[in-house]
Scaffold this active site. Structure first.
Site, mmCIF file in Angstrom:
data_model
loop_
_atom_site.group_PDB
_atom_site.id
_atom_site.type_symbol
_atom_site.label_atom_id
_atom_site.label_comp_id
_atom_site.label_asym_id
_atom_site.label_seq_id
_atom_site.Cartn_x
_atom_site.Cartn_y
_atom_site.Cartn_z
ATOM 1 N N GLU A 62 0.813 -1.228 0.000
ATOM 2 C CA GLU A 62 0.000 0.000 0.000
ATOM 3 C C GLU A 62 0.842 1.271 0.000
ATOM 4 O OE1 GLU A 62 -0.843 -2.700 2.098
ATOM 5 O OE2 GLU A 62 -2.378 -3.276 0.654
ATOM 6 N N VAL A 85 9.853 -6.043 3.745
ATOM 7 C CA VAL A 85 9.296 -7.256 3.137
ATOM 8 C C VAL A 85 10.278 -8.389 3.409
ATOM 9 C CG1 VAL A 85 8.456 -8.346 1.033
ATOM 10 C CG2 VAL A 85 8.169 -5.874 1.360
ATOM 11 N N ILE A 86 9.802 -9.390 4.116
ATOM 12 C CA ILE A 86 10.676 -10.502 4.510
ATOM 13 C C ILE A 86 10.173 -11.784 3.843
ATOM 14 C CG2 ILE A 86 11.585 -11.815 6.469
ATOM 15 C CD1 ILE A 86 11.219 -9.236 8.141
ATOM 16 N N THR A 90 6.309 -18.609 0.490
ATOM 17 C CA THR A 90 5.752 -18.440 -0.860
ATOM 18 C C THR A 90 6.448 -17.274 -1.550
ATOM 19 O OG1 THR A 90 4.005 -17.042 0.035
ATOM 20 C CG2 THR A 90 3.516 -19.385 -0.205
ATOM 21 N N HIS A 92 5.322 -14.401 -2.345
ATOM 22 C CA HIS A 92 4.651 -13.105 -2.191
ATOM 23 C C HIS A 92 5.627 -11.935 -2.234
ATOM 24 C CE1 HIS A 92 5.906 -13.894 1.984
ATOM 25 N NE2 HIS A 92 6.024 -12.588 2.044
ATOM 26 N N PHE A 117 12.502 5.083 -1.743
ATOM 27 C CA PHE A 117 12.286 3.640 -1.561
ATOM 28 C C PHE A 117 13.062 3.178 -0.324
ATOM 29 C CE2 PHE A 117 13.405 -0.834 -2.575
ATOM 30 C CZ PHE A 117 12.153 -1.343 -2.856
ATOM 31 N N ARG A 131 19.438 -4.037 9.497
ATOM 32 C CA ARG A 131 19.305 -2.831 8.662
ATOM 33 C C ARG A 131 18.333 -1.813 9.255
ATOM 34 N NH1 ARG A 131 20.964 -7.051 6.304
ATOM 35 N NH2 ARG A 131 22.381 -6.952 4.525
HETATM 36 N N1 RBF Z 1 3.731 -6.594 3.757
HETATM 37 C C1 RBF Z 1 4.952 -6.180 4.125
HETATM 38 O O1 RBF Z 1 5.171 -4.964 4.246
HETATM 39 N N2 RBF Z 1 5.959 -7.082 4.372
HETATM 40 C C2 RBF Z 1 5.794 -8.425 4.230
HETATM 41 O O2 RBF Z 1 6.732 -9.189 4.476
HETATM 42 C C3 RBF Z 1 4.519 -8.890 3.824
HETATM 43 N N3 RBF Z 1 4.296 -10.208 3.661
HETATM 44 C C4 RBF Z 1 3.096 -10.616 3.180
HETATM 45 C C5 RBF Z 1 2.873 -11.989 2.917
HETATM 46 C C6 RBF Z 1 1.676 -12.407 2.387
HETATM 47 C C7 RBF Z 1 1.476 -13.876 2.076
HETATM 48 C C8 RBF Z 1 0.656 -11.467 2.120
HETATM 49 C C9 RBF Z 1 -0.664 -11.899 1.522
HETATM 50 C C10 RBF Z 1 0.840 -10.146 2.400
HETATM 51 C C11 RBF Z 1 2.058 -9.688 2.930
HETATM 52 N N4 RBF Z 1 2.267 -8.340 3.205
HETATM 53 C C12 RBF Z 1 3.502 -7.926 3.594
HETATM 54 C C13 RBF Z 1 1.148 -7.370 3.171
HETATM 55 C C14 RBF Z 1 0.975 -6.646 1.857
HETATM 56 O O3 RBF Z 1 1.977 -5.620 1.754
HETATM 57 C C15 RBF Z 1 -0.415 -5.965 1.820
HETATM 58 O O4 RBF Z 1 -0.563 -5.108 2.940
HETATM 59 C C16 RBF Z 1 -1.544 -6.964 1.817
HETATM 60 O O5 RBF Z 1 -1.338 -7.941 0.818
HETATM 61 C C17 RBF Z 1 -2.900 -6.266 1.556
HETATM 62 O O6 RBF Z 1 -2.924 -5.627 0.296
#
Ligand code: RBF
Length: 160
Positions: A62, A85-86, A90, A92, A117, A131
């Site tokens: 978002e 984002v970790i 899967t 994702h 970014f 980090r």
């Molecule tokens: N958002 C993050 O900021 N970091 C993550 O590691 C992360 N992992 C996610 C893993 C899955 C399987 C899903 C479905 C969403 C994840 N999200 C993560 C949330 C994503 O950024 C977002 O908020 C949602 O998918 C709703 O649009």
């Protein structure tokens, strides 16, 4: 030639404008440290408390949505996006990372302000912690420094 994080440039100045910091709440143990690093950096370079507006979104996916809206208002010198984002079991993370990188770049180019970014893209929690104020510094600090540097470049371009 330096590698990685640039040295702190004390000459960077925030000026009088507004700065938006957009923070993803997903992995908030990490992202709140990035936020604190970014806010402190803006303040260290002269931004008053009132010049910094912090916004939250559910996850990194978002970030570009709100960054685009904020950039479109014309109120901000720069928008700083922070997320973590970790990798899980899967794919994702790949979808999220690519979408976020493109979205942030689009917001910057569509509205003519720097949109940063500051999103960690890590394989595990340790890499992310390292980090976010750990062994490898704080990428929120670096995102704010990069924002200030870009604001300076845009400023001198406008003046020339
Ligand atoms: N958002 C993050 O900021 N970091 C993550 O590691 C992360 N992992 C996610 C893993 C899955 C399987 C899903 C479905 C969403 C994840 N999200 C993560 C949330 C994503 O950024 C977002 O908020 C949602 O998918 C709703 O649009």
């Amino acid at each position: 030639m330096g590698k990685g994080a640039p040295e702190i440039q004390e000459s960077l100045t925030a000026g009088d404008g507004q700065y938006a910091v957009v923070v993803a709440r997903w992995n908030d143990a990490i992202t709140f440290k990035l936020r604190d690093g970014a806010v402190e950096t803006l303040k260290r370079h002269g931004a008053a408390h009132e010049q910094i507006e912090v916004y939250y979104v559910p996850g990194s996916f978002e970030l570009p949505m709100l960054a685009d809206k904020l950039a479109a208002t014309g109120r901000y010198e720069a928008v700083i996006c922070l997320g973590a984002v970790i990798q899980g079991e899967t794919m994702h993370h790949e979808y999220i990372n690519h979408a976020v990188a493109h979205g942030i770049m689009n917001a910057a180019c569509d509205h003519g302000i720097p949109v940063m970014f500051g999103v960690l893209t890590c394989m595990n929690d340790k890499q992310a912690m390292d980090r976010a104020g750990g062994l490898v510094g704080n990428k929120g600090v670096e995102a704010a420094q990069a924002a200030l540097e870009m604001v300076g470049v845009y400023r001198s371009l406008a003046e020339s």
